[in-house]
Design a protein around this motif. Structure first.
Motif, PDB file in Angstrom:
ATOM      1  N   LYS A 141      -8.334  11.387  -5.374  1.00  0.00           N
ATOM      2  CA  LYS A 141      -9.216  10.260  -5.659  1.00  0.00           C
ATOM      3  C   LYS A 141      -8.427   8.979  -5.870  1.00  0.00           C
ATOM      4  CE  LYS A 141     -13.139   9.004  -8.550  1.00  0.00           C
ATOM      5  NZ  LYS A 141     -14.033   9.427  -9.665  1.00  0.00           N
ATOM      6  N   ALA A 142      -7.302   9.077  -6.580  1.00  0.00           N
ATOM      7  CA  ALA A 142      -6.453   7.899  -6.829  1.00  0.00           C
ATOM      8  C   ALA A 142      -5.871   7.344  -5.526  1.00  0.00           C
ATOM      9  CB  ALA A 142      -5.349   8.274  -7.800  1.00  0.00           C
ATOM     10  N   GLU A 200      -7.153   7.634  -2.555  1.00  0.00           N
ATOM     11  CA  GLU A 200      -8.225   7.011  -1.789  1.00  0.00           C
ATOM     12  C   GLU A 200      -8.566   5.639  -2.336  1.00  0.00           C
ATOM     13  OE1 GLU A 200     -10.907   6.272   1.068  1.00  0.00           O
ATOM     14  OE2 GLU A 200      -9.443   7.913   0.981  1.00  0.00           O
ATOM     15  N   ASN A 201      -8.529   5.505  -3.669  1.00  0.00           N
ATOM     16  CA  ASN A 201      -8.794   4.192  -4.265  1.00  0.00           C
ATOM     17  C   ASN A 201      -7.735   3.175  -3.863  1.00  0.00           C
ATOM     18  OD1 ASN A 201     -11.128   5.042  -5.561  1.00  0.00           O
ATOM     19  ND2 ASN A 201     -10.049   5.655  -7.441  1.00  0.00           N
ATOM     20  N   GLU A 223       0.827  -1.205   0.000  1.00  0.00           N
ATOM     21  CA  GLU A 223       0.000   0.000   0.000  1.00  0.00           C
ATOM     22  C   GLU A 223       0.866   1.261   0.000  1.00  0.00           C
ATOM     23  OE1 GLU A 223      -3.574   2.126   2.599  1.00  0.00           O
ATOM     24  OE2 GLU A 223      -2.596   0.298   3.352  1.00  0.00           O
ATOM     25  N   GLN A 259      -8.357   2.141  -0.250  1.00  0.00           N
ATOM     26  CA  GLN A 259      -9.534   1.270  -0.146  1.00  0.00           C
ATOM     27  C   GLN A 259      -9.215  -0.133  -0.651  1.00  0.00           C
ATOM     28  OE1 GLN A 259     -12.930   2.756  -2.259  1.00  0.00           O
ATOM     29  NE2 GLN A 259     -14.341   1.278  -1.299  1.00  0.00           N
ATOM     30  N   THR A 260      -8.462  -0.191  -1.767  1.00  0.00           N
ATOM     31  CA  THR A 260      -8.093  -1.498  -2.324  1.00  0.00           C
ATOM     32  C   THR A 260      -7.316  -2.324  -1.314  1.00  0.00           C
ATOM     33  OG1 THR A 260      -8.058  -0.605  -4.588  1.00  0.00           O
ATOM     34  CG2 THR A 260      -6.801  -2.638  -4.151  1.00  0.00           C
ATOM     35  N   TYR A 265      -9.414  -3.481   1.646  1.00  0.00           N
ATOM     36  CA  TYR A 265     -10.196  -4.671   1.316  1.00  0.00           C
ATOM     37  C   TYR A 265      -9.309  -5.933   1.320  1.00  0.00           C
ATOM     38  CZ  TYR A 265     -14.094  -1.657  -0.089  1.00  0.00           C
ATOM     39  OH  TYR A 265     -15.121  -0.753  -0.098  1.00  0.00           O
ATOM     40  N   LYS A 305      -7.789  14.653  -8.977  1.00  0.00           N
ATOM     41  CA  LYS A 305      -7.532  13.295  -9.474  1.00  0.00           C
ATOM     42  C   LYS A 305      -6.562  12.547  -8.559  1.00  0.00           C
ATOM     43  CE  LYS A 305      -8.304  14.316 -14.364  1.00  0.00           C
ATOM     44  NZ  LYS A 305      -7.678  14.360 -15.723  1.00  0.00           N
ATOM     45  N   ARG A 321       1.990   6.808  -6.955  1.00  0.00           N
ATOM     46  CA  ARG A 321       0.976   7.747  -7.477  1.00  0.00           C
ATOM     47  C   ARG A 321       1.324   9.183  -7.120  1.00  0.00           C
ATOM     48  NH1 ARG A 321      -1.308  10.579  -9.953  1.00  0.00           N
ATOM     49  NH2 ARG A 321      -3.512  10.664 -10.618  1.00  0.00           N
TER      50      ARG A 321
END
Length: 419
Positions: free
Chosen positions: A212-213, A215-216, A185, A219-220, A223, A209, A192
């Motif tokens: 948002k990237a 945060e994605n 992570e 989150q990935t 999970y 952008k 990024r």
């Protein structure tokens, strides 16, 4: 023919093939000796000692006259008989002799006895704790020595060792991957960010952008982390359940000792919950046990007081001593310990403990055998003048094992007739 005191005799005579018998009355010994004394005793109670002596002399005289008359009047009826007259000789009566016992000072002891059993103090019963199980393997035999924690037997369980190995592998792999997620992570976030720094114009839209990237990415990996954690938790639960089943199927020794009991034909048989399948005894400390009910309400024991014990060891009777053990915690079973171990004494051996019920010290005593009873009262025989037996009434106290306490009726040193 001669008649002696205490004996009866008759003589047969034969003349020319014909039996001729002397006509003599048989006179029993009590007329000559034994019974005259008794008759004299009776007279002595009536007439006194002086008259008693005369009676006795008169008795002997009357007996002699009777015997002479018999010899003269009934010796025979024919000439042949006169040639073979039967003579009667009277022996002088002998003085009576008695075995005497002296009343003396001593101790009177009344002893009780109770059965005891040599038992180990520690015993463990191995019981089945699950329902509807089948005994798979038993690893010990009767008499085996075991140590605490040793595996004794196993029940059959529906668990595959390969399944356990697979679960353990998956848990280890997912744990490792879970550990990598933090590194992955951080690496993804760093890439990024640097991409934004070197490749974007830094405009507001580019910044949006980027956010948002990032945060994605977070989150990935969140999970992923949850997936790994869930997989690990599920596998661990399955593994723990299998391990619990295996652990419950294994029977271990809880103490050091010796296998004293093994159930019959255990392997392959179905066992029930609560069933005793094995027993272990600890022979390092054994005690003699006495059940309270055996004493019938008596409690004659004292702390530290030694008691006599007889017990069989190696086919012979051994006499030793035992001491009360941990009396403070006695309940319905009393415990006694040996000061020293008896070699060859086996668990389960029975013995007899002797204890004092009651005692008297420094009292006047007589043996049981010389005391007689009449209507609930006790008496003895003593010798009066001319060695005549007399009744002496006495009062007794404690009746011991061999001696009796004499409370009154006798003085120390007086002799009593035994027989």
């Amino acid at each position: 023919m001669t008649i002696f005191p205490g004996h009866l005799k008759a003589q047969e005579k034969y003349y020319n093939g014909n039996i001729k018998r002397s006509r003599i009355f048989l006179v029993t010994s009590f007329l000559l000796h034994d019974k005259i004394d008794d008759i004299s005793i009776l007279f002595s109670w009536k007439r006194g000692k002086k008259d008693m002596a005369k009676t006795k002399a008169g008795g002997y005289g009357r007996a002699a006259v009777i015997m002479c008359a018999l010899c003269m009047g009934f010796s025979g009826c024919t000439a042949d008989d006169e040639e073979e007259e039967t003579g009667v000789q009277i022996e002088a009566p002998q003085e009576s002799s008695y075995t005497m016992v002296v009343a003396s000072m001593g101790n009177v002891v009344k002893t009780g006895r109770v059965r005891c059993t040599y038992m180990q103090t520690d015993e463990e019963e191995i019981r089945i704790t699950t329902k509807g199980s089948i005994m798979d393997s038993v690893y010990v035999s009767l008499g085996d020595s075991v140590v605490k924690g040793q595996l004794l037997a196993e029940l059959a369980v529906d668990v595959d060792e390969d399944d356990i190995a697979e679960l353990e592998y998956r848990i280890a792999r997912n744990s490792l991957l879970l550990g990598y997620t933090d590194t992955d992570e951080n690496y993804a976030l760093s890439n990024r960010w640097w991409s934004f720094v070197y490749q974007s114009s830094g405009s507001e839209s580019e910044q949006e952008k980027l956010d948002k990237a990032l945060e994605n990415i977070r989150q990935t990996y969140r999970y992923k982390r949850e997936d790994y954690q869930d997989a690990i938790e599920l596998d661990r639960q399955q593994l723990e359940d299998m391990q619990r089943q295996i652990e419950e199927s294994r029977l271990y020794a809880g103490i050091d000792g010796e296998i004293s009991y093994v159930g019959t034909q255990l392997e392959g048989s179905r066992v029930t919950e609560g069933q005793i399948v094995l027993k272990i005894i600890d022979n390092s400390r054994c005690l003699f046990e006495v059940k309270e009910s055996e004493l019938k309400g008596e409690f004659p024991f004292k702390e530290g007081e030694a008691l006599r014990l007889t017990v069989g060891v190696n086919g012979r009777s051994v006499e030793t001593e035992v001491l009360p053990y941990d009396m403070e915690h006695w309940d319905d079973v009393y415990y006694f310990e040996l000061p020293e171990i008896l070699e060859g004494l086996k668990v389960g051996t029975s013995g007899i403990i002797y204890y004092t019920v009651d005692s008297r010290e420094s009292v006047l005593t007589l043996p049981h055998r010389v005391i007689r009873n009449a209507d609930g009262k006790q008496y003895v025989y003593v010798l009066g003048e001319n060695d005549i037996r007399q009744v002496r009434w006495i009062e007794t106290g404690l009746w011991g094992d061999t001696l009796v306490e004499v409370v009154s009726g006798l003085e120390e040193g007086e002799y009593v007739v035994q027989k």
